[in-house]
Design a protein around this motif. Structure first.
Motif, short mmCIF file in Angstrom:
data_model
loop_
_atom_site.label_atom_id
_atom_site.label_comp_id
_atom_site.label_asym_id
_atom_site.label_seq_id
_atom_site.Cartn_x
_atom_site.Cartn_y
_atom_site.Cartn_z
N LEU A 210 0.84 -1.19 0.00
CA LEU A 210 0.00 0.00 0.00
C LEU A 210 0.88 1.24 0.00
O LEU A 210 1.83 1.35 0.79
N GLN A 211 0.58 2.18 -0.88
CA GLN A 211 1.35 3.42 -0.96
C GLN A 211 0.40 4.60 -0.99
O GLN A 211 -0.61 4.58 -1.69
N ASP A 212 0.74 5.64 -0.23
CA ASP A 212 -0.06 6.86 -0.20
C ASP A 212 0.50 7.87 -1.20
O ASP A 212 1.73 8.00 -1.37
N LEU A 213 -0.41 8.60 -1.82
CA LEU A 213 -0.02 9.65 -2.76
C LEU A 213 -1.00 10.80 -2.59
O LEU A 213 -2.22 10.61 -2.72
N TYR A 214 -0.48 11.98 -2.27
CA TYR A 214 -1.34 13.13 -2.02
C TYR A 214 -1.47 14.00 -3.26
O TYR A 214 -0.51 14.24 -3.99
N PHE A 215 -2.71 14.48 -3.48
CA PHE A 215 -3.00 15.46 -4.51
C PHE A 215 -3.33 16.77 -3.80
O PHE A 215 -4.31 16.84 -3.06
N PHE A 216 -2.50 17.80 -4.03
CA PHE A 216 -2.56 19.00 -3.22
C PHE A 216 -3.36 20.15 -3.84
O PHE A 216 -3.83 21.03 -3.14
#
Length: 330
Positions: A210-216
């Motif tokens: 599982l990997q987190d990726l933020y859209f800002f």
């Protein structure tokens, strides 16, 4: 003596290596050797993958399984076991839901330490993050000046460990099991975003974690409706008239899907790998209005952006929520 056939038993289970029971037997496969070949090949990856869990509810748990393969080989002359001193041949594997690229050739060895391909991580200011690591291949992780020793009990439920990255950290260093060989350095970029609401996307990356990726940046929410129509007969057969407030066209099977267009904000070139893996992932979720909801990448094309070509790099990705607006789960 010549090899004639093989009977393969495939055990898939949680726990420690070799702790399988008869109830863990998932497949029994028999196959004859092709006369022009000297060996027998059986592909088991897709069979095993059916038993890897892909659920996520803002929790981070190891989704690995142990796989034990028992092979009994048979001789073409006698029909008996090919080598009774060695048969059955027992082989153990640890299964993750990862993949290699074509250029990696057949059955590539994926990362055995940090399960994170990029060298940069982007987190909102004041927000902690998660880093997936493969416990067997990591001795310690140093986050800024704090050292975390990694232990491996051998249980499948902790083979992938998700280390908490404290808010406003700056550097993560991952070391080999000898505690002295530096394997990977990740720079944590803490993003101040006072205008837009950052959204966290979590997906299964190419290394099976599982990997987190933020859209800002800018988010656009749209709503698409689907329906069917039919023409109905609204004549009153008694009075031979009809009501003008009763239409001929009638809608049915009305439903809708919500879509999101998200922007990462400015990132470095090496973050292309994370976006590419997001596009290729079959399982993704968004943290939206305090709920973890499943999404599907609607965008089907990805441009590998560079500083030379694009100067400042921002990625825009479109998603559909993976459910209908009107609840029709039955």
């Amino acid at each position: 003596m010549a090899l004639k056939s093989v009977t393969l038993k495939l055990y898939i289970y949680s726990g420690t290596q070799g702790s399988y029971t008869a109830s863990d037997l998932k497949y029994t496969i028999s196959k004859d050797r092709i006369s022009t070949k000297s060996n027998i090949t059986i592909e088991i990856a897709n069979l095993v993958r059916d038993y890897l869990d892909t659920t996520f509810n803002d929790d981070y748990v190891s989704s690995t399984k142990w796989v034990t393969v028992s092979q009994t080989l048979y001789d073409s002359d006698t029909g008996l076991e090919y080598d009774q001193n060695r048969s059955p041949v027992i082989t153990n594997y640890l299964a993750l839901d990862g993949y290699g690229y074509f250029e990696d050739s057949i059955n590539p060895q994926l990362s055995t330490n940090a399960l994170y391909t990029s060298n940069n991580m982007y987190l909102p200011e004041g927000v902690a993050g998660k880093l997936p690591i493969f416990a067997e291949g990591v001795g310690k992780v140093i986050i800024d000046s704090t050292t975390t020793e990694i232990t491996d009990s051998g249980d499948s439920n902790q083979k992938i460990q998700y280390l908490t990255i404290p808010a406003n950290s700056s550097t993560i260093q991952v070391y080999d099991t000898d505690d002295s060989t530096l394997l990977k350095t990740i720079t944590v970029n803490n993003v101040c975003e006072p205008k837009y609401t950052p959204y966290k996307i979590t997906f299964i990356n190419k290394l099976g974690a599982l990997q987190d990726l933020y859209f800002f940046k800018k988010t656009v929410e749209t709503f698409n409706v689907t329906d069917e129509k039919y023409r109905r007969n609204n004549i009153n057969t008694t009075s031979l008239s009809y009501n003008t407030y009763s239409g001929q066209q009638q809608r049915q099977n009305v439903n809708g899907t919500t879509s999101l267009s998200l922007n990462t904000g400015y990132v470095k070139e090496d973050f292309n790998s994370a976006i590419e893996e997001l596009f290729l992932s079959e399982n993704a979720w968004i943290r939206f209005e305090n709920k973890t909801l499943p999404i599907i990448a609607k965008s089907k094309s990805f441009t590998n952006k560079t500083v030379l070509n694009d100067k400042l790099i921002n990625h825009t990705v479109n998603f559909d929520f993976a459910f209908n607006k009107i609840n029709n789960v039955r």
